[in-house]
Design a protein around this motif. Structure first.
Motif, mmCIF file in Angstrom:
data_model
loop_
_atom_site.group_PDB
_atom_site.id
_atom_site.type_symbol
_atom_site.label_atom_id
_atom_site.label_comp_id
_atom_site.label_asym_id
_atom_site.label_seq_id
_atom_site.Cartn_x
_atom_site.Cartn_y
_atom_site.Cartn_z
ATOM 1 N N ARG A 112 0.869 -1.210 0.036
ATOM 2 C CA ARG A 112 0.043 -0.111 0.092
ATOM 3 C C ARG A 112 0.737 1.368 -0.154
ATOM 4 O O ARG A 112 0.396 2.206 -0.393
ATOM 5 N N ARG A 113 2.136 1.100 0.493
ATOM 6 C CA ARG A 113 2.957 2.166 0.361
ATOM 7 C C ARG A 113 3.508 2.513 -1.056
ATOM 8 O O ARG A 113 4.201 3.575 -1.076
ATOM 9 N N GLY A 114 3.570 1.627 -2.046
ATOM 10 C CA GLY A 114 4.052 1.817 -3.258
ATOM 11 C C GLY A 114 5.435 1.043 -3.410
ATOM 12 O O GLY A 114 5.981 1.424 -4.462
ATOM 13 N N ASP A 115 5.649 0.273 -2.413
ATOM 14 C CA ASP A 115 6.937 -0.469 -2.410
ATOM 15 C C ASP A 115 6.584 -1.741 -3.743
ATOM 16 O O ASP A 115 5.564 -2.105 -3.680
ATOM 17 N N ILE A 116 7.637 -1.946 -4.451
ATOM 18 C CA ILE A 116 7.359 -3.143 -5.252
ATOM 19 C C ILE A 116 8.215 -4.412 -4.655
ATOM 20 O O ILE A 116 9.377 -4.317 -4.286
ATOM 21 N N ASP A 117 7.638 -5.450 -4.629
ATOM 22 C CA ASP A 117 8.300 -6.549 -3.842
ATOM 23 C C ASP A 117 8.469 -7.667 -4.921
ATOM 24 O O ASP A 117 7.299 -7.994 -5.624
ATOM 25 N N LEU A 118 9.591 -8.395 -4.992
ATOM 26 C CA LEU A 118 9.827 -9.285 -6.065
ATOM 27 C C LEU A 118 10.352 -10.623 -5.350
ATOM 28 O O LEU A 118 11.069 -10.348 -4.549
ATOM 29 N N ALA A 119 10.173 -11.555 -6.026
ATOM 30 C CA ALA A 119 10.531 -13.047 -5.433
ATOM 31 C C ALA A 119 11.261 -13.672 -6.580
ATOM 32 O O ALA A 119 10.724 -13.604 -7.778
ATOM 33 N N GLY A 120 12.127 -14.398 -6.447
ATOM 34 C CA GLY A 120 12.891 -15.124 -7.385
ATOM 35 C C GLY A 120 14.095 -15.430 -7.126
ATOM 36 O O GLY A 120 14.691 -15.293 -5.697
ATOM 37 N N ALA A 121 14.924 -16.139 -7.806
ATOM 38 C CA ALA A 121 16.285 -16.893 -7.542
ATOM 39 C C ALA A 121 17.268 -16.030 -7.778
ATOM 40 O O ALA A 121 18.128 -15.879 -8.624
ATOM 41 N N PHE A 122 17.499 -14.976 -6.742
ATOM 42 C CA PHE A 122 18.524 -13.920 -6.932
ATOM 43 C C PHE A 122 19.759 -14.613 -6.205
ATOM 44 O O PHE A 122 20.823 -14.831 -6.854
ATOM 45 N N THR B 178 11.972 0.350 -3.329
ATOM 46 C CA THR B 178 11.173 1.479 -2.939
ATOM 47 C C THR B 178 10.678 2.396 -4.012
ATOM 48 O O THR B 178 11.417 2.083 -5.303
ATOM 49 N N PRO B 179 9.973 3.293 -3.944
ATOM 50 C CA PRO B 179 9.436 4.174 -5.089
ATOM 51 C C PRO B 179 10.714 4.888 -5.635
ATOM 52 O O PRO B 179 10.559 5.306 -6.754
ATOM 53 N N ASN B 180 11.682 5.156 -4.739
ATOM 54 C CA ASN B 180 13.075 6.001 -5.533
ATOM 55 C C ASN B 180 13.930 5.014 -5.898
ATOM 56 O O ASN B 180 15.014 5.430 -6.625
#
Length: 380
Positions: free
Chosen positions: A251-261, A270-272
C-alpha cells in the motif's frame, strides 16, 4: 288513478338506460383488466420456462461479475484470483482455461477454449485460445487481467478479451517508452531462472506492473511501457537488479519481487528505485513462487507450507499448514486472499516427491477445508 305525466316517464326511462350503460362499462373494464392480467401472467410463465430450458440463458450467468460459459471440470489448478464479489477464479493449466468456482462447488469457463495458442482478441473470452497462463489479477473496475505467455490480456465484464501488452515474442530486455503492444514480454530468462512466466500486479492507485523475469515494467496511460529502476546500493548484488520473479505492490508503493537472486529470496524496491533484500524463503524451491498483497496492504509470500509476511526488511511467518489436508502435508504453491479473512491456496504439482496429489483449499479462522482435489486421487 291519474297516470304520471309523460315527462316523468321519459326521465325514468333515460335514468334506467344510463344505469345499464354504467354497469356495462364497469363489466367491460373489469373484463379487460382480467384479460390483461392473465396475458401478463402467461408472458411471465413463458419467459421463465424459456429461461430454464435455454442453455444460453444459463451460460449468460455472471458469478463474480464476468460473463461465463459452460460448466467444466478442473484438471490442474494453477494461478488464482478473487473477483470483486468474492468469487474464486483459477487457471486450469492443463487445459489452458480460466474457470470460476460457483457457490455449489462446480466450475464454469471464463476464458479459453481448451486449445493452446493465441487467438480470439476482440471476441468472447470463452472462445479464445490461451497459452501458459502464469498469473491472474483483477483491476478495481472488475476486469480480469491475464498473464498469457508473452502477452498481458484483459477480460472485460462483458466477456470480451483483448491484448493490452506484449506481442508474443521473447526478448531479454524491453526499452523504456516501448509501445506496449510491440514489446517482447516473453522472457527465456523468466523460465530458466525463476521458473515462472509473466507476473502482473496492480498498485493501490490502480497502475499495472509487469515482471518479465528480467525486469519490471509499468504500463502508462498512453499505452507505453516504462522500466522500473531497481538498484542495489551495496553488497555482492550491488548494481541494477537484473532478475525478477513474481511481483506484488504494497500500500505504500513499494514493489516486492520474488525469485532466484541469491537462492530463493524476496527483494523490495522503494518508490525511489532502491532495492533491499528482505529475506530468504528457506523451505520453498522457488519454482512457483507467489507474492500477493493482503487486505492489510502488506505483501505476503509462500515458503513451502508457510505464508510469510514482508515486515520492514524481514519475513515474518503468518500462517503454516501444520496439519495434513486429505492425508498429506500441504506444500502450497499459489495462494490468494478472499473475503472475510479467507485464504485460498493450491499445491501445483511441481514437487511430486512430497505431493501425493493436488488440492485446492480454503483457510478461515485457522481451519483448512478442501475445495477440490484431482479427480483420480482417493482421500487417504
Amino acid at each position: 288513478m291519474t297516470p304520471p305525466p309523460v315527462e316523468a316517464l321519459d326521465a325514468g326511462v333515460i335514468e334506467d338506460a344510463r344505469r345499464r350503460q354504467r354497469r356495462q362499462r364497469r363489466r367491460a373494464a373489469i373484463g379487460l383488466l382480467v384479460i390483461a392480467l392473465l396475458g401478463g401472467l402467461a408472458a411471465v410463465v413463458a419467459l421463465a420456462i424459456s429461461g430454464k430450458s435455454s442453455p444460453a440463458a444459463s451460460d449468460a450467468a455472471t458469478p463474480g461479475g464476468l460473463r461465463t460459459g459452460a460448466l467444466a471440470a478442473l484438471h490442474v489448478a494453477g494461478p488464482l484470483a478473487v473477483g470483486p464479489s468474492g468469487a474464486l477464479y483459477v487457471a486450469d493449466v492443463a487445459r489452458e482455461r480460466i474457470l470460476v468456482r460457483l457457490s455449489d462447488g462446480r466450475f464454469r469457463v471464463v476464458a479459453g477454449d481448451g486449445k493452446v495458442g493465441f487467438a480470439g482478441d476482440g471476441g468472447p473470452a470463452v472462445e479464445a485460445e490461451l497459452s501458459r497462463v502464469s498469473d491472474l489479477a483483477f483491476s478495481a473496475s472488475g476486469s480480469l487481467y491475464v498473464a498469457d505467455d508473452g502477452r498481458v490480456r484483459v477480460i472485460g465484464r462483458d466477456g470480451t478479451i483483448r491484448t493490452i501488452a506484449g506481442d508474443g515474442r521473447y526478448s531479454p530486455l524491453v526499452k523504456s517508452g516501448t509501445p506496449a503492444l510491440s514489446a517482447g514480454l516473453g522472457s527465456v530468462h523468466s523460465i530458466a531462472v525463476s521458473g515462472t512466466g509473466l507476473s502482473i500486479a496492480f498498485s493501490a492507485a490502480g497502475q499495472l506492473y509487469i515482471s518479465t523475469g528480467y525486469q519490471v515494467l509499468r504500463l502508462t496511460s498512453g499505452g507505453t511501457l516504462t522500466t522500473v529502476r531497481a538498484v542495489v546500493t551495496s553488497g555482492p548484488q550491488r548494481g541494477s537488479l537484473r532478475s525478477s520473479g513474481p511481483v506484488a505492490m504494497d500500500r505504500r508503493g513499494d514493489i516486492d519481487l520474488a525469485g532466484a537472486f541469491t537462492g530463493w529470496s524476496i527483494w523490495q524496491v522503494t518508490p525511489n528505485g532502491v532495492a533491499h533484500e528482505v529475506g530468504f524463503a528457506r523451505r520453498s524451491g522457488g519454482d512457483y513462487a507467489t507474492l500477493e498483497r493482503g487486505p492489510n496492504g502488506a505483501v505476503y509470500g509462500e515458503d513451502g507450507s508457510t505464508i510469510v509476511r514482508v515486515a520492514g526488511h524481514r519475513l515474518v511467518p503468518a500462517f503454516t499448514f501444520g496439519m495434513p489436508v486429505r492425508g498429506e502435508s500441504f506444500p502450497l504453491t499459489y495462494f490468494v486472499f478472499g473475503p472475510h479473512g479467507t485464504i485460498y491456496a493450491d499445491d501445483y504439482p511441481g514437487g511430486t516427491a512430497f505431493e501425493a496429489h493436488q488440492q485446492l483449499v480454503s483457510v478461515r479462522n485457522a481451519r483448512v477445508s478442501s475445495l477440490w482435489q484431482e479427480k483420480n486421487a482417493a482421500p487417504k
